[in-house]
Design an enzyme around this catalytic site. Structure first.
Site, PDB file in Angstrom:
ATOM      1  N   ASP A  13      14.161 -47.683 -79.389  1.00 31.42           N
ATOM      2  CA  ASP A  13      14.586 -46.316 -79.034  1.00 31.42           C
ATOM      3  C   ASP A  13      13.411 -45.429 -78.648  1.00 31.42           C
ATOM      4  OD1 ASP A  13      17.232 -46.968 -79.842  1.00 31.42           O
ATOM      5  OD2 ASP A  13      16.638 -46.623 -81.921  1.00 31.42           O
ATOM      6  N   GLU A  14      12.353 -46.012 -78.162  1.00 29.28           N
ATOM      7  CA  GLU A  14      11.165 -45.220 -77.805  1.00 29.28           C
ATOM      8  C   GLU A  14      11.318 -44.528 -76.462  1.00 29.28           C
ATOM      9  OE1 GLU A  14      11.050 -48.510 -78.330  1.00 29.28           O
ATOM     10  OE2 GLU A  14       9.696 -49.003 -79.979  1.00 29.28           O
ATOM     11  N   HIS A  41      19.697 -48.677 -73.785  1.00 31.82           N
ATOM     12  CA  HIS A  41      18.667 -47.925 -73.070  1.00 31.82           C
ATOM     13  C   HIS A  41      19.343 -46.764 -72.370  1.00 31.82           C
ATOM     14  CE1 HIS A  41      15.785 -51.582 -72.640  1.00 31.82           C
ATOM     15  NE2 HIS A  41      15.975 -51.204 -73.878  1.00 31.82           N
ATOM     16  N   THR A 130      24.210 -54.081 -85.966  1.00 36.53           N
ATOM     17  CA  THR A 130      25.071 -53.316 -85.054  1.00 36.53           C
ATOM     18  C   THR A 130      26.402 -54.060 -84.849  1.00 36.53           C
ATOM     19  OG1 THR A 130      24.006 -54.414 -83.209  1.00 36.53           O
ATOM     20  CG2 THR A 130      23.208 -52.219 -83.759  1.00 36.53           C
ATOM     21  N   THR A 240      15.144 -57.925 -85.451  1.00 33.54           N
ATOM     22  CA  THR A 240      16.234 -58.434 -84.639  1.00 33.54           C
ATOM     23  C   THR A 240      16.077 -59.954 -84.600  1.00 33.54           C
ATOM     24  OG1 THR A 240      17.439 -58.087 -82.578  1.00 33.54           O
ATOM     25  CG2 THR A 240      15.036 -58.257 -82.389  1.00 33.54           C
ATOM     26  N   PRO A 305      23.226 -41.760 -87.044  1.00 34.69           N
ATOM     27  CA  PRO A 305      22.021 -40.930 -87.101  1.00 34.69           C
ATOM     28  C   PRO A 305      20.799 -41.833 -87.322  1.00 34.69           C
ATOM     29  CG  PRO A 305      23.631 -40.274 -88.773  1.00 34.69           C
ATOM     30  CD  PRO A 305      24.151 -41.523 -88.142  1.00 34.69           C
ATOM     31  N   ARG A 306      19.757 -41.592 -86.534  1.00 31.04           N
ATOM     32  CA  ARG A 306      18.533 -42.379 -86.740  1.00 31.04           C
ATOM     33  C   ARG A 306      17.726 -41.761 -87.873  1.00 31.04           C
ATOM     34  NH1 ARG A 306      17.427 -42.398 -80.332  1.00 31.04           N
ATOM     35  NH2 ARG A 306      18.858 -44.062 -79.802  1.00 31.04           N
ATOM     36  N   GLY A 415      10.446 -34.840 -71.139  1.00 27.14           N
ATOM     37  CA  GLY A 415      11.881 -34.615 -70.942  1.00 27.14           C
ATOM     38  C   GLY A 415      12.541 -35.924 -70.581  1.00 27.14           C
TER      39      GLY A 415
HETATM   40  P1  GDP Z   1      15.129 -47.147 -75.344  1.00 26.34           P
HETATM   41  O1  GDP Z   1      16.083 -48.030 -76.063  1.00 26.34           O
HETATM   42  O2  GDP Z   1      13.711 -47.433 -75.713  1.00 26.34           O
HETATM   43  O3  GDP Z   1      15.343 -47.130 -73.874  1.00 26.34           O
HETATM   44  O4  GDP Z   1      15.366 -45.660 -75.856  1.00 26.34           O
HETATM   45  P2  GDP Z   1      16.751 -44.882 -75.998  1.00 26.34           P
HETATM   46  O5  GDP Z   1      17.415 -44.803 -74.726  1.00 26.34           O
HETATM   47  O6  GDP Z   1      17.535 -45.380 -77.147  1.00 26.34           O
HETATM   48  O7  GDP Z   1      16.238 -43.485 -76.511  1.00 26.34           O
HETATM   49  C1  GDP Z   1      15.529 -42.681 -75.762  1.00 26.34           C
HETATM   50  C2  GDP Z   1      16.280 -41.361 -75.702  1.00 26.34           C
HETATM   51  O8  GDP Z   1      15.376 -40.350 -75.513  1.00 26.34           O
HETATM   52  C3  GDP Z   1      17.228 -41.281 -74.526  1.00 26.34           C
HETATM   53  O9  GDP Z   1      18.298 -40.435 -74.828  1.00 26.34           O
HETATM   54  C4  GDP Z   1      16.358 -40.681 -73.444  1.00 26.34           C
HETATM   55  O10 GDP Z   1      17.089 -40.015 -72.442  1.00 26.34           O
HETATM   56  C5  GDP Z   1      15.558 -39.730 -74.258  1.00 26.34           C
HETATM   57  N1  GDP Z   1      14.194 -39.477 -73.790  1.00 26.34           N
HETATM   58  C6  GDP Z   1      13.285 -40.364 -73.347  1.00 26.34           C
HETATM   59  N2  GDP Z   1      12.115 -39.752 -73.119  1.00 26.34           N
HETATM   60  C7  GDP Z   1      12.294 -38.440 -73.434  1.00 26.34           C
HETATM   61  C8  GDP Z   1      11.437 -37.318 -73.462  1.00 26.34           C
HETATM   62  O11 GDP Z   1      10.260 -37.368 -73.156  1.00 26.34           O
HETATM   63  N3  GDP Z   1      11.990 -36.144 -73.883  1.00 26.34           N
HETATM   64  C9  GDP Z   1      13.286 -36.029 -74.256  1.00 26.34           C
HETATM   65  N4  GDP Z   1      13.740 -34.848 -74.651  1.00 26.34           N
HETATM   66  N5  GDP Z   1      14.116 -37.083 -74.255  1.00 26.34           N
HETATM   67  C10 GDP Z   1      13.615 -38.278 -73.860  1.00 26.34           C
END
Ligand code: GDP
Length: 424
Positions: A13-14, A41, A130, A240, A305-306, A415
Site C-alpha cells: 500500500d505504498e 493498486h 484477505t 504473503t 482500516p489500516r 498527491g
Molecule cells: P499500492 O498497493 O502500493 O499501489 O498502494 P495503494 O493503492 O493501496 O495505496 C496508495 C493510496 O494512496 C491510493 O489511494 C493512492 O491513490 C494514494 N496515493 C498514492 N500516492 C499518494 C500521495 O502522494 N498523496 C496522496 N494523498 N495519496 C497518494
C-alpha cells in the site's frame, strides 16, 4: 535497454500503482509477476479512479502491453470482472494489449473456501488473510496440484485434471473442515462462465518476452505488497505467500534471462500495515485515527482500516536492502502537512539493547521504537512541483529519510493524481 521493477519497501500500500501509472509512459510492457487479487493498486488518471487487483497498472496506456506472468495467482472470476469494470470506463482491453501466461496457476473457487475455513478455524488467532484464496493456491502450486492456464485450451484434458483434483480437494473440504465438496458439473459451469473468456489472452509469455527483448522493448515489472510481506524475507509468518521482491521479477514474469536494470522502491512518508503481525511504530487512539483519516488509510480490497504509525527507518532500510532498490519514491508527503512535528523511528530497543538492524521476526514482538522528532511544515504542499519550492522542513524530512535509509529519493509524491509529483 533499461528494465525497471517497481516494488514496495514496507508492508504494501505504498502507492506502487500510482508510480507505475506515472512512469509506464516510458515503457513498452508492464508485467505483474506475483501475488493475486489479495491486494489492490489504486490508480487515478483521465479515465477515473481504479482499484486494480490483477490487471497490471499499465493497462491505461495506449501502446503499452500488459502481461500477467506465471508467478501470479490467476483468479479467472475476479480477472474477468476487473476487465469488464475497466472496459466500462472506456479503456480498450484485448489480446493485443493484455497477455496471460499459459503457466499461471488457476485459482479455483475452493481456494477461497479454504482460506475462509482456515481463518474461521483459527478464530482469535486468525492470520488476517484477505480470504482471496492466495495461500491455498500457492500451497497447491508447490504440491504440484494446480491447473495451469494453458491447460484450459485442451478441454478433455482439463476436465480429467479437474476431476482428479476434485477427488483430492473434497477430502480436505469435507473431512478436515466438515464443509461441502464440489461436483465436476458445478466447476465446469464455473469454468464456462469465467475461464472461457480468458482463452484469447492466454499465450506463451516467455516467448513473447524473448521477442520483446530482441526488439529492445523496455519492460516494467510491477510488484504487489512489500518487502516486509515477502514469503522468504518478510515478517514470518505474517507474510504473503509469494516473493514480493524485485529479484523474483524475471522468474515470475516468465523470462529468466531478463535483467532488472533499475529497482524503484516505493515507500510511504509514514508507516501503514494491514492485517496481523508485529508493527513496531504503531500508533493508537486519537493520534492514529487522525493520521488514518487524513491519509485515507482503508484497504483497497477489503475496506479494512489500516494500522498506522511513524516512519520506520529500521524496517525501511531493511526493505531497501532486500529489494536491492537503486532509487526511491516517497509517497503521501502531503498527508503529513497537518502535523506540528513528525516522529521518525531510527532505532529499536530489543531486549534492553539498541539496534539499527531489523531483527529476526520472533524478536519484533518485543521491539520498542526509539524515535527522533522533526519539525513539521504545516502548509499545503500538494501543488508544489519542484523540490526547492518545498518548505525547508519538508525538504529536511526527505533528506533525513534519504540519508537514514541509504538510497536516493528520486520522486516525492504530494498527491494521488498522476502529475502530483516532484522529480529530483
Ligand atoms: P499500492 O498497493 O502500493 O499501489 O498502494 P495503494 O493503492 O493501496 O495505496 C496508495 C493510496 O494512496 C491510493 O489511494 C493512492 O491513490 C494514494 N496515493 C498514492 N500516492 C499518494 C500521495 O502522494 N498523496 C496522496 N494523498 N495519496 C497518494
Amino acid at each position: 535497454m533499461s528494465n525497471c521493477a517497481i516494488v514496495g519497501i514496507n508492508w504494501g500500500d505504498e502507492g506502487k500503482g500510482r508510480m507505475v501509472d506515472l512512469i509506464t509512459k516510458d515503457y513498452d510492457v508492464v508485467v505483474r509477476y506475483q501475488g493475486g487479487g489479495n491486494a489492490g493498486h489504486t490508480v487515478i488518471n483521465d479515465h477515473g479512479e481504479f482499484a486494480l487487483h490483477l490487471l497490471p497498472s499499465g493497462i491505461f496506456r495506449e501502446n503499452v502491453i500488459s502481461v500477467i506472468g506465471n508467478g501470479v495467482a490467476l483468479d479467472p472470476e475476479n480477472l474477468i470482472k476487473e476487465i469488464e469494470y475497466v472496459r466500462e470506463k472506456g479503456v480498450d482491453i484485448s489480446p493485443k494489449n493484455l497477455k496471460i501466461s499459459d503457466r499461471a496457476s488457476l485459482l479455483l473457487p475452493w481456494h477461497k473456501d479454504l482460506d475462509c475455513l482456515e481463518e474461521a478455524r483459527l478464530s482469535d488467532k486468525k492470520f488476517g488473510s484477505t480470504r482471496q484464496g492466495i495461500a491455498p493456491l500457492y500451497s497447491d502450486k508447490y504440491q504440484k496440484k494446480t491447473i495451469l492456464a494453458g491447460e484450459l485450451k485442451y478441454k478433455e484434458h482439463f476436465k480429467e485434471h479437474l476431476k482428479e483434483l476434485i477427488e483430492w480437494k473434497n477430502l480436505t473440504l469435507t473431512k478436515v473442515y466438515g464443509a461441502q465438496g464440489y461436483t465436476l458439473d458445478s466447476l465446469l459451469n464455473w469454468a464456462d462462465n469465467y475461464c472461457e473468456k480468458l482463452l484469447p489472452y492466454i499465450c506463451d509469455t516467455s516467448k513473447f518476452f524473448s521477442e520483446a527483448q530482441k526488439q529492445g522493448k523496455k519492460i516494467l515489472f510491477e510488484a504487489q505488497l512489500g518487502a516486509l510481506r515477502d514469503i522468504d524475507f518478510g515478517i514470518h509468518p505474517y507474510t504473503t505467500s509469494s516473493n514480493a521482491i524485485a529479484a523474483y521479477a524475471p522468474i515470475g514474469s516468465g523470462c529468466t534471462d531478463m535483467k532488472v536494470d533499475k529497482v524503484l522502491g516505493v515507500m510511504k512518508a509514514y508507516s501503514t500495515c494491514v492485517g496481523e503481525g508485529p508493527f513496531v511504530t504503531e500508533w493508537f487512539g486519537e493520534e492514529a485515527d487522525k493520521l488514518r483519516t487524513n491519509g485515507f488509510e482503508f484497504g483497497a480490497k477489503t475496506g479494512r482500516p489500516r494500522r498506522v504509525g511513524s516512519f520506520d527507518v529500521v524496517a525501511s532500510r531493511y526493505g531497501v536492502k532486500v529489494q536491492g532498490a537503486t532509487e526511491l519514491a516517497l509517497t503521501k508527503m502531503d498527508i503529513l502537512s497537518y502535523m506540528d512535528e513528525i516522529k521518525v523511528c531510527t532505532k529499536y530497543e530489543v531486549n534492553g539493547e539498541t539496534t539499527e538492524d531489523f531483527p529476526f521476526p520472533l524478536l519484533l514482538d518485543s521491539a520498542k521504537p526509539i524515535e527522533v522528532t522533526l519539525k513539521g511544515w504545516k502548509c499545503d504542499i500538494s501543488k508544489v512541483r519542484k523540490f526547492e519550492d518545498l518548505p525547508k522542513e519538508a525538504q529536511d524530512y526527505v533528506l533525513f529519510l534519504e540519508d537514514q535509509v541509504g538510497c536516493k529519493i528520486k520522486y516525492v509524491s504530494v498527491g494521488a493524481e498522476r502529475d502530483s509529483i516532484i522529480v529530483r
